[in-house]
Design a protein around this motif. Structure first.
Motif, PDB file in Angstrom:
ATOM      1  N   PRO A 179       0.924  -1.357   0.074  1.00  0.00           N
ATOM      2  CA  PRO A 179      -0.112  -0.028   0.084  1.00  0.00           C
ATOM      3  C   PRO A 179       0.839   1.342  -0.138  1.00  0.00           C
ATOM      4  O   PRO A 179       2.092   1.502   0.554  1.00  0.00           O
ATOM      5  CB  PRO A 179      -0.881  -0.150   1.317  1.00  0.00           C
ATOM      6  N   THR A 180       0.196   2.198  -0.803  1.00  0.00           N
ATOM      7  CA  THR A 180       0.998   3.513  -0.783  1.00  0.00           C
ATOM      8  C   THR A 180       0.698   4.371   0.457  1.00  0.00           C
ATOM      9  O   THR A 180       1.396   5.432   0.976  1.00  0.00           O
ATOM     10  CB  THR A 180       0.810   4.401  -2.031  1.00  0.00           C
ATOM     11  N   SER A 181      -0.669   4.016   1.209  1.00  0.00           N
ATOM     12  CA  SER A 181      -0.766   4.973   2.587  1.00  0.00           C
ATOM     13  C   SER A 181      -2.016   3.997   3.214  1.00  0.00           C
ATOM     14  O   SER A 181      -2.467   2.912   2.664  1.00  0.00           O
ATOM     15  CB  SER A 181      -1.594   6.158   2.188  1.00  0.00           C
ATOM     16  N   ARG A 182      -2.065   4.461   4.631  1.00  0.00           N
ATOM     17  CA  ARG A 182      -2.888   3.614   5.515  1.00  0.00           C
ATOM     18  C   ARG A 182      -3.815   4.631   6.446  1.00  0.00           C
ATOM     19  O   ARG A 182      -3.139   5.585   6.644  1.00  0.00           O
ATOM     20  CB  ARG A 182      -2.066   2.437   6.175  1.00  0.00           C
ATOM     21  N   LEU A 219     -12.948  -0.674  15.717  1.00  0.00           N
ATOM     22  CA  LEU A 219     -11.794  -0.036  15.197  1.00  0.00           C
ATOM     23  C   LEU A 219     -11.996  -0.125  13.607  1.00  0.00           C
ATOM     24  O   LEU A 219     -12.813  -0.963  13.222  1.00  0.00           O
ATOM     25  CB  LEU A 219     -10.727  -0.688  15.651  1.00  0.00           C
ATOM     26  N   GLU A 220     -11.534   0.611  12.833  1.00  0.00           N
ATOM     27  CA  GLU A 220     -11.522   0.750  11.309  1.00  0.00           C
ATOM     28  C   GLU A 220     -10.170   0.951  11.048  1.00  0.00           C
ATOM     29  O   GLU A 220      -9.424   1.719  11.642  1.00  0.00           O
ATOM     30  CB  GLU A 220     -12.547   1.960  11.041  1.00  0.00           C
ATOM     31  N   TYR A 221      -9.781   0.320   9.981  1.00  0.00           N
ATOM     32  CA  TYR A 221      -8.471   0.765   9.232  1.00  0.00           C
ATOM     33  C   TYR A 221      -8.635   0.520   7.986  1.00  0.00           C
ATOM     34  O   TYR A 221      -9.519  -0.329   7.327  1.00  0.00           O
ATOM     35  CB  TYR A 221      -7.195  -0.152   9.927  1.00  0.00           C
ATOM     36  N   GLY A 222      -7.471   0.830   7.120  1.00  0.00           N
ATOM     37  CA  GLY A 222      -7.680   0.719   5.535  1.00  0.00           C
ATOM     38  C   GLY A 222      -6.237   0.960   4.936  1.00  0.00           C
ATOM     39  O   GLY A 222      -5.432   1.401   5.704  1.00  0.00           O
ATOM     40  N   PHE A 223      -5.956   0.349   3.949  1.00  0.00           N
ATOM     41  CA  PHE A 223      -4.853   0.630   3.002  1.00  0.00           C
ATOM     42  C   PHE A 223      -5.473   1.243   1.602  1.00  0.00           C
ATOM     43  O   PHE A 223      -6.418   0.688   0.923  1.00  0.00           O
ATOM     44  CB  PHE A 223      -4.022  -0.562   2.757  1.00  0.00           C
TER      45      PHE A 223
END
Length: 306
Positions: A179-182, A219-223
């Motif tokens: 990934p380029t960001s998270r 919780l929440e997270y992403g790529f």
């Protein structure tokens, strides 16, 4: 709050099976199927499983819980007799019967990349087994060139013991891209380890506090990935233990829609991926499935472009 007496439809029964506790879910399932305890006992006996009426009564009243191996075998049979999703009752027994109910699958049993164990070991799995996954939603967003652009996850956990304060997320890109960001909400990234050769990422997600026993945490997270990656044809998640609820959605770009979509499953990384059902693309260019009381293993969606 829904009481056992109010369970009159399958939809209501699904909610009881989702949230428990075990005794309420068992009572509700027996009631919904119109069976007496004696009828349940006889059907267990027909399968070579001896459980007394008093034991069944204690289980559904919450006076005792199935914990021994023979009792857990009876619970698995009850799921079949009562027409319930696999592991729906067993999952509600954790943590009291966690070790007896089934193995904790190692991460390498679900991910075929050999480097995944090294990444996870660098972070450490402190507290991982002390969390029950109550609900997990994955969303994958594809771009106009059929490439993966975003991965978004929303999860709810429950602490089986006090003091748990983190969870490890593992993601493997189908084509080995990083990934380029998270992003993270309701948590923050701690230690992150990546393998550029395989596209593996293991990330420690830190809670805002140590949880008390039985406390839940959202919780929440992403790529995010850059445009221009190769087309992807499959996504999903591996679960190391049975899961209460899993929702997976794949959202396609309007200019790049698949021809066919399938639900997939494999019990471990050494077994071939199998299509288990056809899925229909919505008018809003997305496809999904949701399951309650899901078995451990890899669950996903596969699609064909032509």
């Amino acid at each position: 709050m829904m009481t056992v007496q109010s369970v009159t439809t399958d939809d209501e029964l699904v909610q009881v099976l989702r949230y428990g506790p075990f005794n309420v879910a068992l009572h509700a399932a027996i009631q919904a199927r119109g069976l007496s305890l004696e009828a349940v006992r006889r059907r267990l006996e027909e399968q070579g499983i001896a459980v007394s009426l008093s034991t069944l009564s204690y289980w559904q009243r919450g006076r005792t819980r199935p914990e021994r191996a023979d009792s857990l075998r009876a619970v698995r049979a009850l799921e079949v007799i009562l027409g319930l999703p696999r592991h729906s009752l067993l999952t509600l027994l954790r943590p009291a019967a966690e070790r007896s109910a089934g193995p904790w699958l190692p991460v390498e049993a679900l991910c075929p990349e050999p480097g995944v164990r090294d990444l996870v070991d660098e972070i450490g799995e402190r507290g991982q087994r002390q969390l029950t996954g109550l609900s997990l939603h994955d969303q994958y967003i594809l771009g106009p060139d059929r490439e993966l652009r975003e991965v978004r996850t929303r999860a709810v956990f429950q602490a089986r013991q006090r003091g748990v304060d983190r969870w490890i997320a593992v993601y493997h890109h189908p084509h080995g891209l990083l990934p380029t960001s998270r992003t993270a909400h309701g948590c923050r990234f701690g230690r992150v380890r990546m393998d550029g050769a395989s596209g593996l990422i293991a990330a420690e997600l830190l809670f805002d506090r140590a949880l008390g026993r039985g406390e839940t945490y959202l919780l929440e997270y992403g790529f995010d990935f850059e445009a221009g990656g190769p087309p992807v044809t499959e996504e999903g998640r591996g679960f190391r233990t049975p899961q209460h609820e899993y929702l997976i959605e794949v959202r396609f770009h309007p200019s790049a829609l698949p021809a066919r979509c399938y639900r997939t499953f494999r019990p471990d990384a050494h077994t071939a991926l199998k299509d288990t059902a056809d899925l229909r693309l919505s008018a809003y260019h997305s496809v999904h499935f949701i399951e309650f009381g899901m078995a451990a293993g890899y669950h996903g969606i596969r699609w064909e472009w032509s």
